[in-house]
Design a protein around this motif. Structure first.
Motif, PDB file in Angstrom:
ATOM      1  N   GLY A 495       0.794  -1.221   0.000  1.00 14.87           N
ATOM      2  CA  GLY A 495       0.000   0.000   0.000  1.00 14.87           C
ATOM      3  C   GLY A 495       0.823   1.265   0.000  1.00 14.87           C
ATOM      4  O   GLY A 495       0.302   2.346  -0.299  1.00 14.87           O
ATOM      5  N   SER A 496       2.124   1.170   0.305  1.00 11.41           N
ATOM      6  CA  SER A 496       2.965   2.363   0.327  1.00 11.41           C
ATOM      7  C   SER A 496       3.505   2.725  -1.053  1.00 11.41           C
ATOM      8  O   SER A 496       4.109   3.789  -1.217  1.00 11.41           O
ATOM      9  CB  SER A 496       4.131   2.163   1.289  1.00 11.41           C
ATOM     10  N   LEU A 497       3.304   1.854  -2.042  1.00 12.26           N
ATOM     11  CA  LEU A 497       3.759   2.147  -3.399  1.00 12.26           C
ATOM     12  C   LEU A 497       2.737   3.039  -4.097  1.00 12.26           C
ATOM     13  O   LEU A 497       1.530   2.756  -4.083  1.00 12.26           O
ATOM     14  CB  LEU A 497       3.954   0.863  -4.197  1.00 12.26           C
ATOM     15  N   ASN A 498       3.214   4.085  -4.737  1.00 11.02           N
ATOM     16  CA  ASN A 498       2.337   5.002  -5.475  1.00 11.02           C
ATOM     17  C   ASN A 498       2.475   4.715  -6.962  1.00 11.02           C
ATOM     18  O   ASN A 498       3.544   4.950  -7.542  1.00 11.02           O
ATOM     19  CB  ASN A 498       2.713   6.449  -5.164  1.00 11.02           C
ATOM     20  N   VAL A 499       1.429   4.194  -7.593  1.00  7.86           N
ATOM     21  CA  VAL A 499       1.458   3.819  -9.004  1.00  7.86           C
ATOM     22  C   VAL A 499       0.677   4.863  -9.800  1.00  7.86           C
ATOM     23  O   VAL A 499      -0.481   5.133  -9.507  1.00  7.86           O
ATOM     24  CB  VAL A 499       0.857   2.417  -9.219  1.00  7.86           C
ATOM     25  N   GLU A 500       1.335   5.443 -10.811  1.00 10.39           N
ATOM     26  CA  GLU A 500       0.714   6.463 -11.658  1.00 10.39           C
ATOM     27  C   GLU A 500       0.713   5.968 -13.096  1.00 10.39           C
ATOM     28  O   GLU A 500       1.761   5.622 -13.640  1.00 10.39           O
ATOM     29  CB  GLU A 500       1.484   7.775 -11.551  1.00 10.39           C
ATOM     30  N   GLU A 501      -0.460   5.979 -13.731  1.00  8.46           N
ATOM     31  CA  GLU A 501      -0.592   5.360 -15.047  1.00  8.46           C
ATOM     32  C   GLU A 501      -0.296   6.257 -16.237  1.00  8.46           C
ATOM     33  O   GLU A 501       0.512   5.923 -17.070  1.00  8.46           O
ATOM     34  CB  GLU A 501      -2.013   4.798 -15.210  1.00  8.46           C
ATOM     35  N   GLY A 502      -0.957   7.380 -16.391  1.00 10.10           N
ATOM     36  CA  GLY A 502      -0.837   8.137 -17.625  1.00 10.10           C
ATOM     37  C   GLY A 502      -1.618   7.481 -18.749  1.00 10.10           C
ATOM     38  O   GLY A 502      -2.512   6.657 -18.512  1.00 10.10           O
ATOM     39  N   VAL A 503      -1.278   7.820 -20.010  1.00  3.78           N
ATOM     40  CA  VAL A 503      -2.079   7.375 -21.149  1.00  3.78           C
ATOM     41  C   VAL A 503      -1.299   6.522 -22.139  1.00  3.78           C
ATOM     42  O   VAL A 503      -1.890   6.034 -23.110  1.00  3.78           O
ATOM     43  CB  VAL A 503      -2.656   8.591 -21.902  1.00  3.78           C
ATOM     44  N   ALA A 504      -0.002   6.323 -21.931  1.00  8.85           N
ATOM     45  CA  ALA A 504       0.825   5.660 -22.940  1.00  8.85           C
ATOM     46  C   ALA A 504       1.161   4.234 -22.523  1.00  8.85           C
ATOM     47  O   ALA A 504       0.452   3.618 -21.723  1.00  8.85           O
ATOM     48  CB  ALA A 504       2.086   6.483 -23.201  1.00  8.85           C
ATOM     49  N   ASN A 505       2.255   3.691 -23.052  1.00 10.85           N
ATOM     50  CA  ASN A 505       2.594   2.283 -22.841  1.00 10.85           C
ATOM     51  C   ASN A 505       3.573   2.094 -21.688  1.00 10.85           C
ATOM     52  O   ASN A 505       4.487   1.278 -21.751  1.00 10.85           O
ATOM     53  CB  ASN A 505       3.169   1.680 -24.132  1.00 10.85           C
ATOM     54  N   PHE A 506       3.379   2.866 -20.621  1.00 12.13           N
ATOM     55  CA  PHE A 506       4.236   2.736 -19.450  1.00 12.13           C
ATOM     56  C   PHE A 506       3.509   3.316 -18.253  1.00 12.13           C
ATOM     57  O   PHE A 506       2.473   4.001 -18.383  1.00 12.13           O
ATOM     58  CB  PHE A 506       5.574   3.471 -19.659  1.00 12.13           C
ATOM     59  N   LEU A 507       4.037   3.041 -17.076  1.00 14.43           N
ATOM     60  CA  LEU A 507       3.526   3.623 -15.836  1.00 14.43           C
ATOM     61  C   LEU A 507       4.705   3.866 -14.912  1.00 14.43           C
ATOM     62  O   LEU A 507       5.809   3.365 -15.144  1.00 14.43           O
ATOM     63  CB  LEU A 507       2.474   2.713 -15.191  1.00 14.43           C
ATOM     64  N   ASN A 508       4.468   4.644 -13.871  1.00 15.27           N
ATOM     65  CA  ASN A 508       5.519   4.976 -12.923  1.00 15.27           C
ATOM     66  C   ASN A 508       5.153   4.491 -11.534  1.00 15.27           C
ATOM     67  O   ASN A 508       3.986   4.556 -11.133  1.00 15.27           O
ATOM     68  CB  ASN A 508       5.761   6.486 -12.884  1.00 15.27           C
ATOM     69  N   VAL A 509       6.144   4.011 -10.813  1.00 20.88           N
ATOM     70  CA  VAL A 509       5.967   3.560  -9.434  1.00 20.88           C
ATOM     71  C   VAL A 509       6.915   4.360  -8.552  1.00 20.88           C
ATOM     72  O   VAL A 509       8.128   4.385  -8.796  1.00 20.88           O
ATOM     73  CB  VAL A 509       6.264   2.058  -9.283  1.00 20.88           C
ATOM     74  N   THR A 510       6.358   5.018  -7.539  1.00 14.82           N
ATOM     75  CA  THR A 510       7.167   5.786  -6.598  1.00 14.82           C
ATOM     76  C   THR A 510       7.219   5.059  -5.262  1.00 14.82           C
ATOM     77  O   THR A 510       6.179   4.695  -4.693  1.00 14.82           O
ATOM     78  CB  THR A 510       6.603   7.201  -6.411  1.00 14.82           C
ATOM     79  N   LEU A 511       8.427   4.848  -4.787  1.00 18.48           N
ATOM     80  CA  LEU A 511       8.651   4.150  -3.528  1.00 18.48           C
ATOM     81  C   LEU A 511       8.524   5.128  -2.360  1.00 18.48           C
ATOM     82  O   LEU A 511       8.778   6.324  -2.509  1.00 18.48           O
ATOM     83  CB  LEU A 511      10.039   3.518  -3.518  1.00 18.48           C
ATOM     84  N   PRO A 512       8.152   4.654  -1.195  1.00 18.93           N
ATOM     85  CA  PRO A 512       7.993   5.552  -0.043  1.00 18.93           C
ATOM     86  C   PRO A 512       9.333   6.079   0.444  1.00 18.93           C
ATOM     87  O   PRO A 512      10.374   5.418   0.303  1.00 18.93           O
ATOM     88  CB  PRO A 512       7.335   4.653   1.007  1.00 18.93           C
ATOM     89  N   SER A 513       9.309   7.268   1.021  1.00 19.67           N
ATOM     90  CA  SER A 513      10.537   7.826   1.586  1.00 19.67           C
ATOM     91  C   SER A 513      10.949   6.993   2.798  1.00 19.67           C
ATOM     92  O   SER A 513      10.119   6.387   3.472  1.00 19.67           O
ATOM     93  CB  SER A 513      10.321   9.282   1.993  1.00 19.67           C
ATOM     94  N   GLY A 514      12.243   6.970   3.040  1.00 21.43           N
ATOM     95  CA  GLY A 514      12.756   6.207   4.173  1.00 21.43           C
ATOM     96  C   GLY A 514      13.039   4.757   3.863  1.00 21.43           C
ATOM     97  O   GLY A 514      13.587   4.032   4.702  1.00 21.43           O
ATOM     98  N   GLY A 515      12.679   4.307   2.650  1.00 21.62           N
ATOM     99  CA  GLY A 515      12.937   2.924   2.268  1.00 21.62           C
ATOM    100  C   GLY A 515      14.002   2.845   1.198  1.00 21.62           C
ATOM    101  O   GLY A 515      14.818   3.762   1.041  1.00 21.62           O
ATOM    102  N   PRO A 516      14.027   1.771   0.431  1.00 23.43           N
ATOM    103  CA  PRO A 516      15.025   1.638  -0.631  1.00 23.43           C
ATOM    104  C   PRO A 516      14.843   2.703  -1.698  1.00 23.43           C
ATOM    105  O   PRO A 516      13.736   3.203  -1.922  1.00 23.43           O
ATOM    106  CB  PRO A 516      14.776   0.230  -1.184  1.00 23.43           C
ATOM    107  N   SER A 517      15.925   3.054  -2.351  1.00 25.25           N
ATOM    108  CA  SER A 517      15.872   4.015  -3.445  1.00 25.25           C
ATOM    109  C   SER A 517      15.411   3.320  -4.723  1.00 25.25           C
ATOM    110  O   SER A 517      15.394   2.084  -4.819  1.00 25.25           O
ATOM    111  CB  SER A 517      17.243   4.630  -3.670  1.00 25.25           C
ATOM    112  N   ALA A 518      15.060   4.136  -5.700  1.00 26.03           N
ATOM    113  CA  ALA A 518      14.685   3.578  -7.004  1.00 26.03           C
ATOM    114  C   ALA A 518      15.835   2.772  -7.592  1.00 26.03           C
ATOM    115  O   ALA A 518      15.632   1.697  -8.170  1.00 26.03           O
ATOM    116  CB  ALA A 518      14.287   4.711  -7.945  1.00 26.03           C
ATOM    117  N   ALA A 519      17.060   3.291  -7.452  1.00 26.93           N
ATOM    118  CA  ALA A 519      18.220   2.579  -8.001  1.00 26.93           C
ATOM    119  C   ALA A 519      18.391   1.211  -7.361  1.00 26.93           C
ATOM    120  O   ALA A 519      18.720   0.225  -8.039  1.00 26.93           O
ATOM    121  CB  ALA A 519      19.479   3.421  -7.814  1.00 26.93           C
ATOM    122  N   GLU A 520      18.174   1.131  -6.065  1.00 29.38           N
ATOM    123  CA  GLU A 520      18.307  -0.156  -5.381  1.00 29.38           C
ATOM    124  C   GLU A 520      17.235  -1.134  -5.843  1.00 29.38           C
ATOM    125  O   GLU A 520      17.510  -2.330  -6.038  1.00 29.38           O
ATOM    126  CB  GLU A 520      18.222   0.059  -3.875  1.00 29.38           C
TER     127      GLU A 520
END
Length: 589
Positions: A495-520
């Motif tokens: 539930g802490s993951l923020n998923v944003e769709e948009g209109v194209a052939n991809f979506l974005n997932v934002t991780l919560p602060s204080g946890g692993p980074s996107a790179a990790e």
């Protein structure tokens, strides 16, 4: 190897040593602060800033502090107002401060390596400018590193500091140029535990496509492609139209050995017919990047003022800033606004900035947001006559081709529309694209276009694709359903993951602060053959926590979800989420 110098983000166990060393240096040695009975020195940014630490086994050697722009405050705010130092209002400026090394290690490479680690961390989070306070007696060291005074000296206790700043791209270029050999030698000797690469890419431009390194860029083991989910690039999940395969397999020997039509006349005619555009308003290239480099190099100079949305496709910043050297500003898009472009705010920014060139990707990559054509053209109409617009419509098919501004581009000399055939028509490997502009603009660009700009296999493929619009309309429709299912499955992981769709052939997932980074997270997913795109280098707006995921077919989407869950499990702990309808067992470990 056991005595390597280690660079890492500070752990909770490091903080007591950091506070103790700060007290020894800045209270007892330099008398910048009054001694504290606790023998520890802290400040109001502790807990929000980032400390990088240099250590050698159990010996901690030194540290540097970084304050990112998303905190909204800096240590310098204690000394200067924003009116006195307006660069602190820049949404991409990072503060570097209190570079501190234990006395017995000050003659070693610890301080330069901490400065370099700070630069790499800032680059990996999309930073474009740094600001720092450098002790006056050490000014030569900071000047040698590429920092420059801004004209303010501040005093704290018995210590005076110069306020310094530098452009991140210039610092990176200098490090990659003057010190590349040294850095390459150090790469094997430093225990680098930060979440970005030790060395930057050779041209300084961040792209997706790391998945191909897992397959092998020497093409000797192409069977590996079945083991890799390439969700870090936005190639189509679907095959090209059946006619494309027929065109390429009818006589492949002839297609490979034969020179194509020098000016791609047949491809131009097919695009004109498919999009109801006059042929004289079309120019073609080997993908949109070919057209970007060719057109921008022709139209822009270092004196050109350019406005880019932020975030957007990274190639535009690379070409305008690093290749041509234009004066580039950003129009910030914000998560709180759903990453949408407010055309009224955009129009006001253009009038105030007196820009020569404005770039809008619509739908935008990586936000996935679309501005209705009528609204976007209203901003064009309101802009000064001198302002030229480049509208990138690489993903427009996912919205509908009726939303194109190509028709306006044929008659309005201020508008150029670029459209890739790669992503929407499943032709990324073939490389084909076109731009639309008024005939005079196209004639000028064609004069600067070499013959045979598009290969014969690419021309054959593109023409066949354009002749089967029904195939692609169905694929684009199915993409929306796949994206919705993938978004639902990823959101269900935690539930802490923020998923944003948009209109194209991809979506974005934002991780919560204080946890692993996107790179990790991206790195962990790669261990399971799933490649995602860390968006952090594009802009500080993502705060190092947002990952872009390309939509694939049903089977590969299931592998994406499984790898994402496994990576999340490994990085965060043993809690097992229940995801309805999606297997999260993952590949064998």
């Amino acid at each position: 190897m056991g005595r390597q110098l280690q660079l890492r983000v500070a752990t909770p166990e490091d903080l007591d040593w950091i506070h103790e060393l700060r007290h020894r240096v800045y209270a007892e040695e330099l008398h910048q602060h009054a001694p504290d009975p606790s023998g520890r020195l802290q400040d109001g940014l502790d807990g929000d800033n980032v400390y990088l630490v240099a250590a050698r086994e159990a010996d901690r050697i030194g540290f540097v502090s970084l304050t990112p722009p998303w905190l909204g405050r800096y240590a310098l705010d204690k000394y200067l107002s924003r009116d006195e130092l307006p660069l602190l209002n820049d949404e991409a400026v990072f503060e570097v401060r209190i570079l501190t090394v234990e006395p017995r290690w000050r003659a070693t490479a610890a301080a330069p390596l901490l400065m370099y680690a700070a630069l790499r961390w800032i680059v990996s989070r999309g930073g474009r400018r740094v600001v720092a306070m450098g002790r006056t007696e050490l000014l030569d060291m900071y000047l040698a590193a590429g920092l420059r005074p801004v004209g303010h000296t501040v005093r704290s206790g018995a210590v005076s500091f110069e306020v310094l700043t530098a452009d991140v791209a210039e610092l990176t270029e200098a490090a990659a140029g003057r010190h590349r050999g040294t850095l390459r030698r150090l790469a094997a000797r430093v225990d680098w535990r930060l979440d970005m690469a030790f060395l930057t890419s050779p041209d300084g431009c961040e792209h997706g496509g790391a998945s191909f390194t897992a397959i092998g860029t020497d093409f000797r083991r192409l069977q590996r492609r079945a083991q890799v989910v390439a969700a870090d690039v936005l190639d189509a999940w679907f095959p090209p139209a059946p006619g494309v395969r027929a065109a390429l397999t009818q006589d492949p020997d002839w297609a490979v050995r034969t020179s194509p039509p020098a000016d791609a006349e047949g491809l131009v005619a097919e695009i004109a017919a498919a999009r109801a555009l006059p042929p004289e308003t079309l120019a073609v290239g080997a993908g949109s990047s070919d057209l970007i480099f060719r057109a921008f190099g022709r139209w822009l100079t270092p004196d050109s003022r350019v406005l880019l949305t932020d975030p957007t496709y990274g190639e535009y910043a690379h070409v305008t800033e690093r290749v041509i050297g234009c004066r580039v500003d950003r129009f910030p898009l914000r998560r709180a606004d759903g990453w949408r472009i407010d055309v009224d705010r955009l129009s006001a920014a253009i009038r105030a900035g007196r820009y020569d060139f404005v770039v809008v990707v619509n739908p935008n990559n990586p936000t996935g947001r679309h501005v209705p054509a009528a609204d976007l053209y209203s901003a064009v109409a309101a802009a000064p006559e001198r302002t030229r617009w480049w509208i990138d419509e690489a993903y427009l098919g996912y919205v509908g081709l009726t939303e194109s501004l190509a028709g306006a581009a044929t008659t309005d000399p201020r508008v150029v529309v670029c459209s890739s055939l790669s992503k929407m028509y499943a032709l990324s490997g073939a490389r084909a694209a076109f731009l639309v502009a008024n005939p005079a603009t196209v004639r000028d660009l064609r004069r600067w276009t070499p013959p045979w700009p598009v290969s014969l296999p690419a021309q054959l493929a593109a023409v066949a694709a354009l002749r089967d619009p029904a195939h692609y309309r169905d694929c684009w429709r199915r993409t929306h359903a796949l994206r919705r299912d993938l978004a639902s499955a990823l959101a269900g992981l935690d539930g802490s993951l923020n998923v944003e769709e948009g209109v194209a052939n991809f979506l974005n997932v934002t991780l919560p602060s204080g946890g692993p980074s996107a790179a990790e997270w991206v790195r962990e997913c790669r261990r399971h053959g799933v490649f995602l795109r860390d968006l952090s280098p594009l802009t500080p707006a993502y705060q190092g926590r947002t990952v872009r995921v390309a939509v694939r077919d049903t089977a590969e989407n299931a592998r994406i979800v499984a790898a994402c869950w496994t990576a999340w499990h490994d990085l965060r702990g043993p809690a097992v989420p229940a995801v309805a309808g999606v297997s999260v067992a993952g590949p064998a470990r």
